[in-house]
Design a protein around this motif. Structure first.
Motif, PDB file in Angstrom:
ATOM      1  N   ARG A   1       0.953  -1.279  -0.322  1.00 23.35           N
ATOM      2  CA  ARG A   1      -0.573  -0.308   0.117  1.00 23.35           C
ATOM      3  C   ARG A   1       1.332   1.062  -0.255  1.00 23.35           C
ATOM      4  N   VAL A   2       1.906   1.273   0.735  1.00 22.08           N
ATOM      5  CA  VAL A   2       2.496   2.803   0.920  1.00 22.08           C
ATOM      6  C   VAL A   2       3.292   2.387  -0.405  1.00 22.08           C
ATOM      7  N   LEU A   3       3.989   1.254  -0.825  1.00 24.32           N
ATOM      8  CA  LEU A   3       4.365   1.920  -1.538  1.00 24.32           C
ATOM      9  C   LEU A   3       4.260   2.745  -3.283  1.00 24.32           C
ATOM     10  N   ALA A   4       2.736   1.494  -3.049  1.00 28.21           N
ATOM     11  CA  ALA A   4       1.736   2.373  -4.427  1.00 28.21           C
ATOM     12  C   ALA A   4       1.252   3.844  -4.193  1.00 28.21           C
ATOM     13  N   GLN A   5       1.351   4.072  -2.728  1.00 27.03           N
ATOM     14  CA  GLN A   5       1.275   5.356  -2.859  1.00 27.03           C
ATOM     15  C   GLN A   5       2.309   6.196  -3.227  1.00 27.03           C
ATOM     16  N   GLY A   6       3.193   5.822  -3.815  1.00 25.46           N
ATOM     17  CA  GLY A   6       4.462   6.824  -3.817  1.00 25.46           C
ATOM     18  C   GLY A   6       5.366   7.272  -2.730  1.00 25.46           C
ATOM     19  N   TRP A   7       5.207   6.359  -1.706  1.00 26.28           N
ATOM     20  CA  TRP A   7       6.678   5.871  -0.492  1.00 26.28           C
ATOM     21  C   TRP A   7       7.866   5.629  -1.353  1.00 26.28           C
ATOM     22  N   GLN A   8       8.727   6.384  -0.461  1.00 22.61           N
ATOM     23  CA  GLN A   8      10.216   6.709  -1.117  1.00 22.61           C
ATOM     24  C   GLN A   8      11.156   5.733   0.031  1.00 22.61           C
ATOM     25  N   PRO A   9      11.853   5.276   0.371  1.00 24.63           N
ATOM     26  CA  PRO A   9      12.593   4.714   1.294  1.00 24.63           C
ATOM     27  C   PRO A   9      14.186   6.060   1.044  1.00 24.63           C
ATOM     28  N   ARG A  10      14.598   6.161   2.645  1.00 26.47           N
ATOM     29  CA  ARG A  10      15.735   6.460   2.921  1.00 26.47           C
ATOM     30  C   ARG A  10      16.551   6.402   1.983  1.00 26.47           C
ATOM     31  N   GLN A  11      18.150   7.175   1.407  1.00 30.65           N
ATOM     32  CA  GLN A  11      19.054   6.671   0.568  1.00 30.65           C
ATOM     33  C   GLN A  11      20.151   7.965   1.007  1.00 30.65           C
ATOM     34  N   ASN A  12      21.255   7.091   1.761  1.00 33.17           N
ATOM     35  CA  ASN A  12      22.399   7.273   2.171  1.00 33.17           C
ATOM     36  C   ASN A  12      21.856   9.172   3.536  1.00 33.17           C
ATOM     37  N   GLY A  13      21.386   8.367   4.282  1.00 25.08           N
ATOM     38  CA  GLY A  13      20.216   9.171   5.208  1.00 25.08           C
ATOM     39  C   GLY A  13      19.607  10.055   5.194  1.00 25.08           C
ATOM     40  N   ARG A  14      19.154   9.978   3.756  1.00 26.92           N
ATOM     41  CA  ARG A  14      18.735  11.439   3.177  1.00 26.92           C
ATOM     42  C   ARG A  14      17.345  10.767   2.808  1.00 26.92           C
ATOM     43  N   ARG A  15      16.013  11.031   2.450  1.00 31.05           N
ATOM     44  CA  ARG A  15      14.794   9.960   1.850  1.00 31.05           C
ATOM     45  C   ARG A  15      15.198  11.017   0.283  1.00 31.05           C
ATOM     46  N   ALA A  16      15.144   9.764  -0.259  1.00 32.54           N
ATOM     47  CA  ALA A  16      14.901   9.511  -1.666  1.00 32.54           C
ATOM     48  C   ALA A  16      14.546  10.687  -2.427  1.00 32.54           C
TER      49      ALA A  16
END
Length: 72
Positions: free
Chosen positions: A57-72
């Motif tokens: 659900r969160v991926l389908a809603q556009g969630w973006q993981p953190r990368q290198n300590g920041r959000r993508a």
């Protein structure tokens, strides 16, 4: 995979959708991760199948993981 099987999740997902930006001031959904407050509080006690439903659900809603300590 059968036609009824859900879409596979990416293999490199973090342990949780949390990005350390917690904000649910106006409703019960965190603006940082997209989970409800109930989902956040129960995350550690959920089965893998329950977590996968939330991940989808969160991926389908556009969630973006953190990368290198920041959000993508």
């Amino acid at each position: 995979m059968k036609a009824s099987d859900p879409t596979p999740l990416p293999p490199d997902l973090p342990q949780s959708p949390c990005v350390g930006i917690c904000s649910a001031c106006f409703d019960d959904v965190c603006r940082g991760c997209g989970r409800t407050l109930t989902e956040i509080s129960n995350w550690l006690f959920m089965s893998d199948a329950e977590r996968q439903v939330i991940w989808r659900r969160v991926l389908a809603q556009g969630w973006q993981p953190r990368q290198n300590g920041r959000r993508a």
